[in-house]
Design a protein around this motif. Structure first.
Motif, PDB file in Angstrom:
ATOM      1  N   GLU A  30       0.844  -1.198   0.000  1.00  0.00           N
ATOM      2  CA  GLU A  30       0.000   0.000   0.000  1.00  0.00           C
ATOM      3  C   GLU A  30       0.879   1.248   0.000  1.00  0.00           C
ATOM      4  OE1 GLU A  30      -3.873  -0.235   2.378  1.00  0.00           O
ATOM      5  OE2 GLU A  30      -2.453  -1.454   3.515  1.00  0.00           O
ATOM      6  N   ILE A  31       0.612   2.137  -0.930  1.00  0.00           N
ATOM      7  CA  ILE A  31       1.398   3.371  -1.039  1.00  0.00           C
ATOM      8  C   ILE A  31       1.167   4.253   0.184  1.00  0.00           C
ATOM      9  CG2 ILE A  31       1.710   5.494  -2.362  1.00  0.00           C
ATOM     10  CD1 ILE A  31       0.884   3.857  -4.859  1.00  0.00           C
ATOM     11  N   VAL A  32       2.281   4.736   0.742  1.00  0.00           N
ATOM     12  CA  VAL A  32       2.247   5.660   1.873  1.00  0.00           C
ATOM     13  C   VAL A  32       2.777   7.033   1.461  1.00  0.00           C
ATOM     14  CG1 VAL A  32       3.045   6.059   4.245  1.00  0.00           C
ATOM     15  CG2 VAL A  32       2.515   3.732   3.483  1.00  0.00           C
ATOM     16  N   GLN A  33       3.666   7.063   0.481  1.00  0.00           N
ATOM     17  CA  GLN A  33       4.223   8.346   0.046  1.00  0.00           C
ATOM     18  C   GLN A  33       4.487   8.298  -1.456  1.00  0.00           C
ATOM     19  OE1 GLN A  33       8.290   9.431   1.220  1.00  0.00           O
ATOM     20  NE2 GLN A  33       7.484  11.379   1.979  1.00  0.00           N
ATOM     21  N   ILE A  34       4.134   9.375  -2.124  1.00  0.00           N
ATOM     22  CA  ILE A  34       4.416   9.557  -3.551  1.00  0.00           C
ATOM     23  C   ILE A  34       5.298  10.792  -3.684  1.00  0.00           C
ATOM     24  CG2 ILE A  34       3.455   9.953  -5.851  1.00  0.00           C
ATOM     25  CD1 ILE A  34       0.724   8.969  -4.703  1.00  0.00           C
ATOM     26  N   GLY A  35       6.382  10.646  -4.418  1.00  0.00           N
ATOM     27  CA  GLY A  35       7.230  11.786  -4.741  1.00  0.00           C
ATOM     28  C   GLY A  35       7.433  11.830  -6.245  1.00  0.00           C
ATOM     29  N   ALA A  36       7.460  13.007  -6.806  1.00  0.00           N
ATOM     30  CA  ALA A  36       7.667  13.140  -8.250  1.00  0.00           C
ATOM     31  C   ALA A  36       8.249  14.507  -8.561  1.00  0.00           C
ATOM     32  CB  ALA A  36       6.356  12.946  -9.007  1.00  0.00           C
ATOM     33  N   LEU A  37       8.986  14.567  -9.661  1.00  0.00           N
ATOM     34  CA  LEU A  37       9.526  15.815 -10.181  1.00  0.00           C
ATOM     35  C   LEU A  37       9.177  15.911 -11.651  1.00  0.00           C
ATOM     36  CD1 LEU A  37      13.137  15.685  -8.658  1.00  0.00           C
ATOM     37  CD2 LEU A  37      11.208  17.053  -7.838  1.00  0.00           C
ATOM     38  N   ARG A  38       8.689  17.067 -12.065  1.00  0.00           N
ATOM     39  CA  ARG A  38       8.543  17.346 -13.496  1.00  0.00           C
ATOM     40  C   ARG A  38       9.845  18.021 -13.923  1.00  0.00           C
ATOM     41  NH1 ARG A  38       3.765  20.106 -13.897  1.00  0.00           N
ATOM     42  NH2 ARG A  38       2.667  18.210 -14.461  1.00  0.00           N
ATOM     43  N   LEU A  39      10.483  17.446 -14.933  1.00  0.00           N
ATOM     44  CA  LEU A  39      11.781  17.922 -15.401  1.00  0.00           C
ATOM     45  C   LEU A  39      11.678  18.404 -16.836  1.00  0.00           C
ATOM     46  CD1 LEU A  39      13.975  14.925 -14.141  1.00  0.00           C
ATOM     47  CD2 LEU A  39      13.434  17.034 -12.907  1.00  0.00           C
ATOM     48  N   VAL A 108       3.235  -1.193  -8.647  1.00  0.00           N
ATOM     49  CA  VAL A 108       2.661  -0.891  -7.335  1.00  0.00           C
ATOM     50  C   VAL A 108       1.571   0.165  -7.474  1.00  0.00           C
ATOM     51  CG1 VAL A 108       3.159  -0.044  -4.999  1.00  0.00           C
ATOM     52  CG2 VAL A 108       4.811  -1.531  -6.175  1.00  0.00           C
ATOM     53  N   LEU A 109       1.809   1.150  -8.304  1.00  0.00           N
ATOM     54  CA  LEU A 109       0.795   2.176  -8.569  1.00  0.00           C
ATOM     55  C   LEU A 109      -0.475   1.531  -9.118  1.00  0.00           C
ATOM     56  CD1 LEU A 109       0.316   5.291  -8.641  1.00  0.00           C
ATOM     57  CD2 LEU A 109       1.182   5.227 -10.980  1.00  0.00           C
ATOM     58  N   GLY A 110      -0.310   0.621 -10.065  1.00  0.00           N
ATOM     59  CA  GLY A 110      -1.456  -0.070 -10.646  1.00  0.00           C
ATOM     60  C   GLY A 110      -2.209  -0.914  -9.632  1.00  0.00           C
TER      61      GLY A 110
END
Length: 197
Positions: A30-39, A108-110
């Motif tokens: 189960e996802i607890v944290q999402i991190g992302a960067l738009r580059l 995992v996202l899916g």
């Protein structure tokens, strides 16, 4: 100028869960944290994304997970978002762009989107508006010494300056480590697999 996303997830874990591929009864990723960067195309950061998510099947974080990530039960209880809301928001952040991971985080996202929909929750935005790619095999081929490194240690393995405040196994820090590796490879004349961006 083209843009793309790098992302990383932290998800529920227990001692031995990685080695056992989360196969013990009740152990879901189960996802607890999402991190992302738009580059942009030279790997400069255009925008950050970060969200805490409240796990539902295992709402109490394991001490192992907290030690690994630094994310506490209080953090999740106070700032965690409902899974369907956080997932839909993140997929909206990715909309129309290539999305890179260092590993199979898109699986995992899916899984998490599937569980949310099975509960009857609406997940706004979908996978079809973005292109997901695990570039770990490509990166490990170009720089074999990274093969045993997790995403949060790429900067160390490549002898790069620490890319941001924080620590490995924090999703946003791991994205900065990933970005530092991509920028380094770009400077060496290596760029992402042809046709992806």
């Amino acid at each position: 100028m083209s843009e793309f996303i790098v992302f990383d997830l932290e998800f529920t874990s227990w001692p031995g869960s990685l080695e056992q591929d989360w196969s013990a009864p009740g152990q879901l990723r189960e996802i607890v944290q999402i991190g992302a960067l738009r580059l942009n195309d030279d790997c400069s950061v255009v925008e950050e994304y970060e969200a805490l998510v409240r796990p539902l099947a295992n709402p109490r974080l394991s001490p192992y997970f907290t030690d690994l990530t630094g994310i506490t039960q209080e953090d999740v209880d106070q700032r965690g978002r409902a899974p369907a809301e956080a997932l839909g928001d993140f997929l909206g952040f990715c909309r129309g762009l290539p999305v890179l991971s260092y590993g199979n985080d898109m699986v995992v996202l899916g899984e998490n989107v599937g569980w949310a929909r099975a509960r009857g929750d609406e997940v706004k935005n979908g996978f079809l508006s973005a292109t997901f790619l695990n570039i770990r095999p490509w990166l490990n081929f170009i720089v074999p010494e990274t093969a045993d490194a997790n995403v949060g240690r790429l900067w160390e393995v490549l002898n790069l300056p620490k890319p941001a405040a924080g620590r490995e196994h924090s999703a946003l820090f791991d994205c900065y480590s990933f970005t530092a590796a991509l920028k380094h490879l770009h400077a060496m004349g290596h760029w992402l697999p042809t046709g992806f961006l």
